[in-house]
Design an enzyme around this catalytic site. Structure first.
Site, short mmCIF file in Angstrom:
data_model
loop_
_atom_site.label_atom_id
_atom_site.label_comp_id
_atom_site.label_asym_id
_atom_site.label_seq_id
_atom_site.Cartn_x
_atom_site.Cartn_y
_atom_site.Cartn_z
CG LEU A 242 44.80 29.66 37.02
CD1 LEU A 242 43.77 30.41 36.16
CD2 LEU A 242 45.56 30.66 37.88
CG ASP A 243 45.14 27.56 43.89
OD1 ASP A 243 45.69 26.49 43.62
OD2 ASP A 243 45.68 28.47 44.53
NE ARG A 244 37.10 24.41 45.16
CZ ARG A 244 36.37 25.02 46.09
NH1 ARG A 244 35.30 25.69 45.77
NH2 ARG A 244 36.72 24.96 47.36
#
Length: 178
Positions: free
Chosen positions: A41-43
């Site tokens: 998951l992206d930051r």
């Protein structure tokens, strides 16, 4: 085999090492030797991250060829209509090619949703909508690129399911065995 279900908070990297970025990592939350994320998951995304010590399970959950469904709760800018939802469901053409058909429906903001820190930028003159989007593939920043493509940029993105695994009441930063 060990499976860990983790509710990744906003701003946390989906890895155990910092590599000099200064951002918090999974190591700040999970002390379970040998598990690795099955996907990312992206930051700036939140929600369900599945970790496992089983390499085959990790591949089945994370590699697009296996087609494991992933469901996202997405807050988008603007009042999303049926045409945009139909475009998302039918697949849109991004720079890296057409997306597979998906399931897209408008939903109310769920009562169980936690506040995000920092909060999503509020603009009184621009409404927002919530959608539930289920994909059978997982390209880099795909949900954000798809919603932008149909004219409704993503403001907040929360993954709620990966295959058979669900978030099911986990608070941000909490994990449990799967």
């Amino acid at each position: 085999m060990g499976v860990v279900l983790f509710n990744k908070p906003y701003g946390v990297l989906s890895q155990f090492t910092d590599e000099g970025t200064g951002h918090p990592t999974l190591a700040a939350y999970i002390d379970r030797p040998g598990v690795r994320p099955a996907g990312r998951l992206d930051r700036d995304s939140e929600g369900l991250l599945v970790l496992t010590d089983d390499g085959r399970l990790q591949a089945r959950l994370s590699q697009p060829r296996h087609g494991k469904k992933k469901t996202y709760l997405v807050q988008v800018e603007g009042d999303i209509g049926e045409a945009a939802l139909a475009a998302l469901a039918g697949g849109v053409t991004l720079k890296d090619g057409p997306t597979r058909p998906a399931t897209a429906r408008r939903v109310d903001e769920p009562s169980w949703l936690w506040p995000r820190e920092p909060p999503v930028r509020y603009r009184a003159r621009i409404p927002t909508s919530w959608i539930e989007l289920t994909l059978g593939e997982g390209r880099n920043r795909q949900v954000r690129r798809m919603t932008a493509h149909v004219g409704h940029p993503t403001l907040r993105l929360i993954r709620t399911r990966v295959g058979p695994y669900g978030l099911d009441g986990l608070a941000p930063g909490q994990w449990r065995p799967g």
